[in-house]
Scaffold this active site. Structure first.
Site, PDB file in Angstrom:
ATOM      1  CG  HIS A 249     120.446  56.092  77.983  1.00  0.00           C
ATOM      2  ND1 HIS A 249     120.479  54.731  78.165  1.00  0.00           N
ATOM      3  CD2 HIS A 249     119.596  56.315  76.951  1.00  0.00           C
ATOM      4  CE1 HIS A 249     119.701  54.160  77.270  1.00  0.00           C
ATOM      5  NE2 HIS A 249     119.141  55.093  76.520  1.00  0.00           N
ATOM      6  CG  ASP A 303     115.233  61.467  73.112  1.00  0.00           C
ATOM      7  OD1 ASP A 303     114.889  61.123  71.969  1.00  0.00           O
ATOM      8  OD2 ASP A 303     115.045  60.774  74.122  1.00  0.00           O
TER       9      ASP A 303
HETATM   10  N1  COA Z   1     119.789  66.049  84.460  1.00  0.00           N
HETATM   11  C1  COA Z   1     120.448  66.286  85.603  1.00  0.00           C
HETATM   12  N2  COA Z   1     120.914  65.324  86.427  1.00  0.00           N
HETATM   13  C2  COA Z   1     120.695  64.068  86.048  1.00  0.00           C
HETATM   14  C3  COA Z   1     120.001  63.752  84.850  1.00  0.00           C
HETATM   15  C4  COA Z   1     119.554  64.793  84.052  1.00  0.00           C
HETATM   16  N3  COA Z   1     118.904  64.570  82.911  1.00  0.00           N
HETATM   17  N4  COA Z   1     119.911  62.412  84.734  1.00  0.00           N
HETATM   18  C5  COA Z   1     120.518  61.896  85.821  1.00  0.00           C
HETATM   19  N5  COA Z   1     120.985  62.896  86.612  1.00  0.00           N
HETATM   20  C6  COA Z   1     121.711  62.743  87.883  1.00  0.00           C
HETATM   21  C7  COA Z   1     120.695  62.402  88.986  1.00  0.00           C
HETATM   22  O1  COA Z   1     120.193  63.567  89.606  1.00  0.00           O
HETATM   23  C8  COA Z   1     121.532  61.541  89.899  1.00  0.00           C
HETATM   24  O2  COA Z   1     122.312  62.385  90.699  1.00  0.00           O
HETATM   25  P1  COA Z   1     122.689  61.987  92.239  1.00  0.00           P
HETATM   26  O3  COA Z   1     123.509  60.738  92.115  1.00  0.00           O
HETATM   27  O4  COA Z   1     123.429  63.146  92.756  1.00  0.00           O
HETATM   28  O5  COA Z   1     121.386  61.744  92.919  1.00  0.00           O
HETATM   29  C9  COA Z   1     122.444  60.780  88.944  1.00  0.00           C
HETATM   30  O6  COA Z   1     122.560  61.601  87.785  1.00  0.00           O
HETATM   31  C10 COA Z   1     121.904  59.425  88.553  1.00  0.00           C
HETATM   32  O7  COA Z   1     120.558  59.588  88.140  1.00  0.00           O
HETATM   33  P2  COA Z   1     119.480  58.424  88.032  1.00  0.00           P
HETATM   34  O8  COA Z   1     118.118  59.010  88.062  1.00  0.00           O
HETATM   35  O9  COA Z   1     119.792  57.380  89.035  1.00  0.00           O
HETATM   36  O10 COA Z   1     119.763  57.866  86.585  1.00  0.00           O
HETATM   37  P3  COA Z   1     118.871  56.815  85.825  1.00  0.00           P
HETATM   38  O11 COA Z   1     119.812  55.990  85.071  1.00  0.00           O
HETATM   39  O12 COA Z   1     117.926  56.131  86.733  1.00  0.00           O
HETATM   40  O13 COA Z   1     117.978  57.737  84.859  1.00  0.00           O
HETATM   41  C11 COA Z   1     117.059  58.734  82.948  1.00  0.00           C
HETATM   42  C12 COA Z   1     118.112  57.749  83.499  1.00  0.00           C
HETATM   43  C13 COA Z   1     117.127  58.706  81.407  1.00  0.00           C
HETATM   44  C14 COA Z   1     115.676  58.308  83.381  1.00  0.00           C
HETATM   45  C15 COA Z   1     117.400  60.151  83.464  1.00  0.00           C
HETATM   46  O14 COA Z   1     118.713  60.478  83.128  1.00  0.00           O
HETATM   47  C16 COA Z   1     116.416  61.189  82.932  1.00  0.00           C
HETATM   48  O15 COA Z   1     115.318  61.328  83.483  1.00  0.00           O
HETATM   49  N6  COA Z   1     116.826  61.980  81.877  1.00  0.00           N
HETATM   50  C17 COA Z   1     115.983  63.028  81.350  1.00  0.00           C
HETATM   51  C18 COA Z   1     114.877  62.458  80.418  1.00  0.00           C
HETATM   52  C19 COA Z   1     115.433  61.968  79.096  1.00  0.00           C
HETATM   53  O16 COA Z   1     116.191  62.637  78.412  1.00  0.00           O
HETATM   54  N7  COA Z   1     114.988  60.773  78.702  1.00  0.00           N
HETATM   55  C20 COA Z   1     115.364  60.156  77.425  1.00  0.00           C
HETATM   56  C21 COA Z   1     116.280  59.008  77.663  1.00  0.00           C
HETATM   57  S1  COA Z   1     116.858  58.372  76.107  1.00  0.00           S
END
Ligand code: COA
Length: 366
Positions: A249, A303
């Site tokens: 998140h 979710d």
């Molecule tokens: N699965 C696996 N690894 C994940 C992950 C996931 N769902 N979400 C984040 N990570 C990891 C990233 O690969 C990254 O690793 P690194 O530091 O080794 O590169 C680290 O955690 C940070 O990720 P980042 O993309 O910078 O986090 P964010 O805060 O920008 O992204 C989301 C948040 C929600 C966009 C992201 O977690 C995501 O795409 N989740 C899946 C979609 C989802 O469930 N969305 C609903 C949200 S309520």
């Protein structure tokens, strides 16, 4: 730079806390009905018994859709996504309730908020029936918001556990600070646009897969994981930097507090109604992900368990996001009302990165 000031929802991403008007989400989910929570969001305080009874009376009065709205839904292609049908229906509904029908702005705003909030489940359920070739089921005045929705969707009076689960799920999705759809609602509202257009814009924003659509993706993912290979599948995703839907998140760096509440409910649902392979996979995946990416602050979000639970209640997958919209309508409308209290049109600045001082060439030389 913060987009606005608000007194509605507070999120502490480090501590994993979410409060509506100062009340932690866990205590609201445990002690209050969704109607009480909606009153809290829209009116600013939890209702006493007589306020609640008045509020529920108002809601039940306005549940029905005009037959021309249902006819309008019948004209839409049955293959269309329910969120698109909801956007269209919400906009169209505004034409039936013009501001001029109210004497003063306060009544006008409250009248619109009531109608929008209480008619949204009727729209979602009506569209589901119509696309299946059935007549919509008329709402019942003796059922709660959650129970009436399940009744209109399935034409069966829902079991107590199903009602409880839906009621809590609505509470958990009702408000979440300045997320994309709420921001869209405030921006649209700040132009003094029609409230049905405000909520229609918010529904359209929620429909995007980066916002409200993740619960549909969770189910598709859980179905695609090979039996007996959960750990290996998760390792492969993490190794290849693929995001697993339902985890992580932008704001929460610990487990999403809504996921914790939903997980407890999911446990009850599956204990009472019987486990399914998908639930077992989910539990195993959560454990594997905690080992693999827990140290990065990646935990299940709201979710992850919502779709699994809705599916067990017999809700079609493409209705998951419309249910999110039904709940979030309370938050959107609370923000719309708050915006109007001290309105100033949103006009963000931008950093211009394009060309300057261009000279128009004659067309044959371009
Ligand atoms: N699965 C696996 N690894 C994940 C992950 C996931 N769902 N979400 C984040 N990570 C990891 C990233 O690969 C990254 O690793 P690194 O530091 O080794 O590169 C680290 O955690 C940070 O990720 P980042 O993309 O910078 O986090 P964010 O805060 O920008 O992204 C989301 C948040 C929600 C966009 C992201 O977690 C995501 O795409 N989740 C899946 C979609 C989802 O469930 N969305 C609903 C949200 S309520």
């Amino acid at each position: 730079m913060p987009a606005t000031r608000s007194k509605i929802g507070l999120i502490d991403g480090q501590a994993g806390k979410l409060c509506y008007r100062g009340y932690p989400i866990e205590t609201l989910a445990e002690n209050c009905s969704f109607e009480e929570v909606a009153h809290l969001l829209l009116k600013g305080a939890l209702p006493n018994a007589s306020q609640l009874s008045h509020f529920i009376g108002e809601l039940r009065n306005h549940r029905r859709l005009k037959y021309r709205i249902t006819d309008f839904l019948k004209c839409l292609p049955e293959s269309g996504h329910p969120m698109d049908a909801l956007v269209a229906c919400m906009s169209a509904c505004g034409m039936f309730y013009p501001p001029a029908m109210f004497d003063n702005p306060v009544d006008q705003h409250w009248g619109a908020a009531m109608r929008i909030f209480t008619k949204t489940p009727t729209m979602v359920a009506a569209w589901h029936r119509i696309r299946g070739g059935d007549e919509p089921v008329a709402p019942r005045d003796d059922l709660s918001h959650a129970a009436n929705f399940l009744y209109m969707l399935t034409e069966r009076e829902p079991a107590a556990l199903a009602v409880k689960v839906m009621d809590v799920a609505l509470t958990l999705h009702a408000e979440h600070g300045m997320n994309a759809s709420t921001f869209a609602a405030r921006v649209t509202g700040s132009t003094l646009a029609d409230p049905y257009a405000v909520v229609s814009a918010a529904v359209a924003t929620l429909a995007g897969p980066l916002h409200g659509g993740a619960n549909e993706d969770v189910l598709a993912t859980l179905r695609a994981i090979p039996k007996g290979g959960v750990r290996a599948w998760a390792e492969d995703q993490v190794k290849n930097k693929r995001k697993v839907p339902g985890f992580g998140h932008r704001v929460y760096k610990v487990k999403d507090p809504r996921a914790t509440v939903l997980q407890k409910l999911a446990t009850q649902v599956f204990e009472q109604l019987g486990s399914t392979p998908i639930y077992d996979v989910a539990v195993e995946l959560e454990k594997a992900m905690e080992d693999l990416v827990g140290d990065k602050g990646v935990y299940p979000n709201v979710d992850f368990y919502s779709g699994i639970v809705y599916e067990k209640l017999g809700v079609p997958t493409d209705c998951f996001t419309p249910i999110f919209a039904m709940a979030r309508t309370a938050g959107w409308l609370a923000h719309w009302l708050e915006q109007l209290e001290d309105n100033r049109i949103f006009r963000p600045s931008q950093i211009y990165e394009g060309n300057r001082d261009q000279v128009v060439q004659p067309i044959e030389k371009r």
